[in-house]
Design an enzyme around this catalytic site. Structure first.
Site, mmCIF file in Angstrom:
data_model
loop_
_atom_site.group_PDB
_atom_site.id
_atom_site.type_symbol
_atom_site.label_atom_id
_atom_site.label_comp_id
_atom_site.label_asym_id
_atom_site.label_seq_id
_atom_site.Cartn_x
_atom_site.Cartn_y
_atom_site.Cartn_z
ATOM 1 N N SER A 149 -9.951 2.321 2.434
ATOM 2 C CA SER A 149 -9.030 3.023 1.558
ATOM 3 C C SER A 149 -8.025 2.122 0.858
ATOM 4 O O SER A 149 -7.355 2.547 -0.077
ATOM 5 C CB SER A 149 -8.263 4.067 2.379
ATOM 6 O OG SER A 149 -7.442 3.440 3.345
ATOM 7 N N LYS A 165 0.844 -1.197 0.000
ATOM 8 C CA LYS A 165 0.000 0.000 0.000
ATOM 9 C C LYS A 165 0.879 1.247 0.000
ATOM 10 O O LYS A 165 1.864 1.324 0.740
ATOM 11 C CB LYS A 165 -0.927 -0.008 1.217
ATOM 12 C CG LYS A 165 -1.939 1.148 1.208
ATOM 13 C CD LYS A 165 -2.922 1.047 2.368
ATOM 14 C CE LYS A 165 -3.929 2.193 2.343
ATOM 15 N NZ LYS A 165 -4.908 2.120 3.444
ATOM 16 N N SER A 220 -10.518 0.128 6.693
ATOM 17 C CA SER A 220 -9.872 0.223 5.378
ATOM 18 C C SER A 220 -9.184 -1.040 4.884
ATOM 19 O O SER A 220 -8.722 -1.083 3.750
ATOM 20 C CB SER A 220 -8.852 1.370 5.375
ATOM 21 O OG SER A 220 -9.513 2.610 5.432
#
Length: 480
Positions: free
Chosen positions: A149, A74, A173
């Site tokens: 997210s 990420k 998320s």
């Protein structure tokens, strides 16, 4: 090969069915052909170098189960010498000068980083539509959101672009995109994994985690990511067990709590049916189901968005156009530089949360908003403590619906409702998981597992036993 788990790839590498370089080239080819927009940066040259190092290590007989496994990182974890943008224009040109602790641990295990995944800007969002690099598509339906997210990470695993991916979970998320993309997602107890080198959104909530195909894979990765870090003041000095040891424990006598507040109006009927079918599967394995109550969880959304926005306002004040990050070219003086750099560099959702947080922290409103929200946070934590005196695990939905259409939700408050079942877990700092348990409207549905503090082993055991009895985690999107 993109359907294989960590365990299966390890066996293939060990048996010399393929090399790390060949495996990496295969994944890079899939990424280059993909239309998911799951990656912000593809580190192809670095990945091939790391793959060759892994091959050399395997040849010498010094390999671990994770040596040479390709993963997606990420883009909120600092990676030395590689762009780390947090999905924002503000950090579009930022090259991290150091590695996050998580990045360092993954490097030490000779894993292969394929690239940095797309995400909602500064991890603020539930759909991955808030990214400066455009929205990520759901591998099950390119017209749907992947969740956020950590949407790029979820899409990369579900779409066969990486074997596993890292994520962060501030309000859901990891669990929400894992649910919407039909994969396994684990958010550990707050403090279980170091936050050092993670670009901060809300420091008392942010927690690194893992997105994988199976619970067994999640246990393997957690083994190396977990642990105390002196560079992170919120890191816990809690002993790290071998998370793979208890995966095969029986679930006979397991007590499951179903919060009645999680099954009220607003939950899609098909999603609810899938959740209850999964619960019945656990009953067939010897588990006992009880209805429980988390009365203060109904206040989770306003409580979270007040506290998280306050922390966001503080954390993002460091991005001012002076030291690093985006700098406006139109500014006439220092004050104008601050204003124009932040106005141009931040997206609308980030600016909205900064304003909410700044307002809630301002003189005359601190007690009415921030202090009151912290008191409610304590009540939510106390609710969980009472329930865990009676049950071993809490189960319920991750999201009230399956993935919705890209661009279909314009109202911020409606978007915030997507996290209604996940936020209370972050407010309490508890571990949580999402595992695939079925489909509704041809889209994946995830079951949320919530454990007591430091009970990751139990959650992974519960998830693993379910995955031995079902094949929902083996389902693959048709276009992938």
């Amino acid at each position: 090969m993109h359907t294989k788990t960590i365990v299966e790839l390890y066996k293939g590498l060990k048996n010399k069915d393929f090399s790390c370089v060949e495996l990496t080239q295969y994944y890079l080819s899939r990424i280059n052909q993909s239309k998911l927009n799951a990656f912000i940066t593809v580190t192809d040259e670095l990945a091939l170098v790391q793959a060759q190092v892994a091959d050399d290590k395997i040849a010498l007989g010094n390999a671990s189960i994770l040596t040479g496994i390709p993963y997606a990182h990420k883009d909120i974890f600092c990676t030395k010498g590689v762009k780390t943008s947090a999905g924002s224009k503000m950090l579009d040109t930022f090259i991290a000068p150091y590695d996050a602790t998580v990045s360092q641990k993954l490097n030490q295990m000779n894993l292969v980083m394929l690239g940095k995944t797309n995400m909602d800007e500064f991890a603020m969002g539930s759909s991955n539509e808030n990214s400066f690099y455009n929205a990520v598509k759901n591998p099950w339906n390119y017209l749907k959101i992947p969740g956020g997210s950590s949407g790029g990470s979820a899409a990369s695993v579900a779409g066969g672009l990486s074997c596993f991916a890292t994520g962060t979970d501030t309000g859901g998320s990891i669990r929400q995109p894992a649910s919407l993309c039909g994969i396994t997602g684990l958010k550990p107890t707050y403090g279980r994994i170091s936050r050092y080198g993670i670009i901060a959104y809300a420091s008392s909530f942010d927690q690194a985690g893992i997105m994988t195909k199976t619970s067994q894979d999640a246990a393997i990765v957690l083994n190396i990511m977990a642990g105390f870090d002196e560079k992170d003041s919120t890191s816990a000095e809690q002993k790290v067990p071998d998370y793979t040891t208890n995966l095969n424990n029986s679930l006979q006598g397991l007590i499951i709590g179903l919060p009645k507040e999680f099954f009220l109006s607003g939950l899609d009927n098909e999603v609810a049916n899938n959740i209850m079918f999964a619960v019945k599967e656990f009953e067939s394995m010897g588990a006992i189901v009880k209805e429980v109550s988390l009365p203060n969880s109904v206040y989770a959304i306003p409580t979270y968005y007040i506290i998280a926005s306050c922390e966001c306002s503080s954390n993002l004040s460091r991005l001012d156009g002076v030291r690093y990050g985006y700098r406006s070219k139109e500014s006439k003086n220092l004050e104008d530089l601050y204003l124009s750099s932040r106005s141009e560099g931040f997206g609308e959702e980030v600016k909205r949360r900064i304003m909410i947080g700044t307002y809630a922290l301002s003189t005359g409103y601190y007690d009415a908003y921030y202090l009151k929200a912290q008191k409610v946070r304590r009540l939510i934590s106390n609710d969980f403590k009472k329930v865990f005196e009676k049950v071993d695990v809490i189960m319920g939905p991750v999201s009230p619906t399956t993935a919705f259409d890209l661009g279909s939700v314009k109202d911020p408050v409606s978007m915030y409702l997507a996290d209604i079942y996940t936020l209370s877990v972050n407010l309490a700092g508890l571990p949580g998981m999402s595992i695939p348990v079925g489909f509704a409207q041809d889209l994946p549905v995830g079951l949320q597992l919530i454990g007591n503090y430091w009970s990751e082993s139990k959650l992974l055991n519960i998830a693993h036993q379910f995955q031995l009895q079902t094949d929902w985690h083996l389902r693959i999107p048709q276009e992938c």
